[in-house]
Design an enzyme around this catalytic site. Structure first.
Site, mmCIF file in Angstrom:
data_model
loop_
_atom_site.group_PDB
_atom_site.id
_atom_site.type_symbol
_atom_site.label_atom_id
_atom_site.label_comp_id
_atom_site.label_asym_id
_atom_site.label_seq_id
_atom_site.Cartn_x
_atom_site.Cartn_y
_atom_site.Cartn_z
ATOM 1 N N SER A 1 -56.412 19.622 27.740
ATOM 2 C CA SER A 1 -54.966 19.495 27.757
ATOM 3 C C SER A 1 -54.488 19.169 26.351
ATOM 4 C CB SER A 1 -54.565 18.372 28.706
ATOM 5 O OG SER A 1 -53.247 17.953 28.458
ATOM 6 N N GLU B 1 -59.001 22.337 32.355
ATOM 7 C CA GLU B 1 -58.768 21.359 31.296
ATOM 8 C C GLU B 1 -59.419 20.034 31.673
ATOM 9 O OE1 GLU B 1 -54.512 22.929 29.488
ATOM 10 O OE2 GLU B 1 -54.539 21.159 30.761
ATOM 11 N N ASP C 1 -50.151 22.101 35.202
ATOM 12 C CA ASP C 1 -51.397 21.452 34.814
ATOM 13 C C ASP C 1 -51.445 19.981 35.192
ATOM 14 O OD1 ASP C 1 -51.791 23.922 33.791
ATOM 15 O OD2 ASP C 1 -52.221 23.284 31.741
ATOM 16 N N ASP D 1 -47.066 25.054 30.560
ATOM 17 C CA ASP D 1 -48.015 25.533 29.550
ATOM 18 C C ASP D 1 -48.267 27.033 29.571
ATOM 19 O OD1 ASP D 1 -48.115 22.833 29.458
ATOM 20 O OD2 ASP D 1 -50.276 22.646 29.576
ATOM 21 N N CYS E 1 -43.809 18.289 29.682
ATOM 22 C CA CYS E 1 -44.422 17.047 29.187
ATOM 23 C C CYS E 1 -44.031 16.796 27.735
ATOM 24 C CB CYS E 1 -45.929 17.121 29.349
ATOM 25 S SG CYS E 1 -46.449 17.345 31.059
#
Length: 547
Positions: free
Chosen positions: A463, A437, A73, A115, A186
């Site tokens: 996100s 997103e 992402d 994700d 992340c």
């Protein structure tokens, strides 16, 4: 696949990959790895998977590795590539289903980092319903810029800050260089860490694994203990559908709320519940929002990242706090054969001397981070993020954009002002296609210092790094003629977390007149994966699933 004279050729091929005479009676364990050097989230997964592979051989199984994949992402954000992200969740589940079914695997060990690799992997396990364990690859360490921690969202927000004249080009470049120092997903309580925590609470990962950093020595224990748990599942015939019960999903939602988790958890948990035929409705999330305080001070709205949570006790400590308050179903079984309560029995709660995790008497926020809104603008529901804002109400004029790029350009060029409600439509599951997103627009708003002055609603997603007055998953989406398709500039929109309302002050007759003039948009995708997803996917209110 391995027994009988008629399987001579099958066994011949397996001998080429290392099987010996005595191996054909052993359980075949598929290791589904999302390793890829496309991104830091997944670049290390095959390396750490070797620990599990070695352990699986030691304990009498035959591991066979195959690969899923990742659409990252952070790299796909803000351009056409993001249309592929949510679709990858469905395809990852398909890959696991096809590989495991095609090779008649007896069990599955899934390893994911980014994700969609997390819900996608567990969805594939759920479809096969063979003994399965999920392993999270762990979170990245924070970068350091001018002595302070930064991460990927810092880089996104630097765009807005630079465009607003708040930082120089030199400062922006330094943040870009420092944000991602190595391997791991992340760092804040964004979607990857949220979903890893959700899988631990669900019982599909071993307790104590979600918050272990990607580069920690403790990760070897995670991999080996997960292999041992899988052997238990094989011996006891403990299957995903035995673990993923309605009570287990309630535990998962509760933990997401307490951690200040991502809005994407709503979409992915609905999709996963669908795979195991657990009746879970989007409306049920509000019960947990209303009764679960946020206990952690985590990014994006807070100060800390997953490595900080790990140092003070981890996700399991927050779970123990919830259990002690009677907010978890302690009798739910997990992959190691023990219940949630048994796994948490020796976990200590240490709140003194740290401020990452707060007590129930002084929580970070009185209610959860994610609520579901309904009204004449979202009859099927929409998802609002409240991290850092607690409850809020906002009424303002619509500024309508047909896609993310148009909205971002307007925000960066000061054509969105205090009080506006930015509307980004035709970004839903079918309309995008792929439900992008909106981190770039929300980060630009935040970077410009307008998070509390400008609201944003979309039929797309957010996100886990987004924060501010943001509402996503508006359903029905614009592409199917949902009310968001009928909005015009200046329409007065009201968002309220207190009344759980998303409405537009337009007469029903006027909305109906606009509906008669409306036509669906040509997405421009007439073949391939995006076309197939748009044709097959359900509403965001039911998880945007294709099965």
């Amino acid at each position: 696949m391995t027994a009988g004279v008629e399987r001579t050729a099958n066994r011949a091929m397996l001998r080429a990959v290392g099987f010996k005479d005595h191996d054909f009676d052993k359980p075949i364990v598929g290791i589904a790895s999302a390793d890829s050097d496309v991104s830091p989230c997944n670049m290390h997964l095959d390396h750490i998977a070797t620990y599990s592979r070695e352990r699986l051989r030691e304990i009498g199984t035959m591991p066979l590795t195959f690969h899923t994949f990742v659409v990252t992402d952070g790299e796909a954000m803000g351009h056409e590539g993001m249309k592929s992200s949510l679709i990858s969740r469905e395809v990852i589940a398909d890959v696991i289903e096809l590989d495991a079914r095609g090779h008649q695997m007896d069990a599955l060990l899934g390893i994911g980092g980014c994700d969609k690799t997390i819900p996608g992997t567990v969805m594939g396990m759920a479809r096969m319903n063979v003994p399965s364990v999920f392993i999270y690859g762990g979170s990245i360490a924070p970068g350091i810029h001018r002595g302070k921690p930064v991460d990927i969202v810092s880089a996104f927000e630097a765009v807005g800050a630079y465009s607003a004249g708040k930082i120089t080009e030199e400062e922006r470049l330094l943040i870009e260089r420092a944000a991602c120092p190595g391997a791991g997903a992340c760092g804040g309580m964004y979607t990857a860490n949220t979903m890893a925590s959700a899988m631990e609470a669900l019982g599909m990962s071993i307790t104590g694994s979600a918050s272990v950093p990607a580069v920690s020595e403790h990760r070897r224990w995670v991999m080996e203990a997960s292999a041992d748990a899988l052997l238990h599942c094989i011996r006891e015939e403990l299957l995903p559908r035995d673990i993923m019960t309605k009570d287990a999903f309630e535990n998962s939602i509760r933990v997401v709320m307490a951690l200040g988790g991502s809005t994407n958890a709503v979409l992915h948990l609905l999709a996963l519940a669908h795979e195991v035929d657990v009746p879970l409705s989007i409306d049920e999330f509000n019960r947990f929002y209303d009764t679960t305080p946020i206990l952690t001070d985590m990014k994006p709205a807070g100060r800390y990242v997953m490595t900080d949570l790990y140092k003070v006790g981890g996700v399991q400590m927050v779970m123990r706090m919830l259990l002690d308050e009677g907010l978890l179903h302690g009798d739910c079984i997990t992959v190691n054969g023990k219940t949630i309560a048994e796994n948490l029995a020796d976990v200590e709660v240490k709140l003194q001397g740290q401020d990452v995790v707060h007590s129930f008497t002084a929580p970070e926020q009185q209610r959860g981070p994610v609520a579901v809104l309904k009204g004449n603008l979202a009859p099927e529901g929409a998802v609002v993020k409240t991290c850092g804002l607690n409850e809020f109400s906002h009424t303002g004029p619509a500024r309508v954009f047909e896609n993310e790029e148009e909205a971002l350009e307007a925000i960066l060029n000061d054509r969105v002002t205090t009080g506006d409600v930015v509307v980004i439509r035709y970004e839903g599951p079918k309309g995008g296609p792929g439900m992008r997103e909106m981190l770039s627009p929300t980060a630009a708003i935040a970077g410009a210092g307008l998070s509390r002055e400008v609201a944003l609603i979309t039929d797309g997603r957010f996100s886990g790094g987004s924060h501010g007055m943001v509402v996503g998953h508006v359903a029905p989406e614009a592409q199917v003629g949902g009310p968001i398709a009928l909005l015009r500039d200046g329409d007065e929109i009201t968002i309220s977390t207190a009344t759980k309302e998303l409405t537009v002050a337009v007469d029903p007759q006027e909305l109906e007149r606009r509906r008669r003039e409306w036509k669906p948009r040509d997405t421009g995708y007439n073949r391939g994966a995006l076309y197939k997803f748009a044709r097959l996917c359900s509403s965001a209110a039911t998880g945007a699933v294709t099965s």
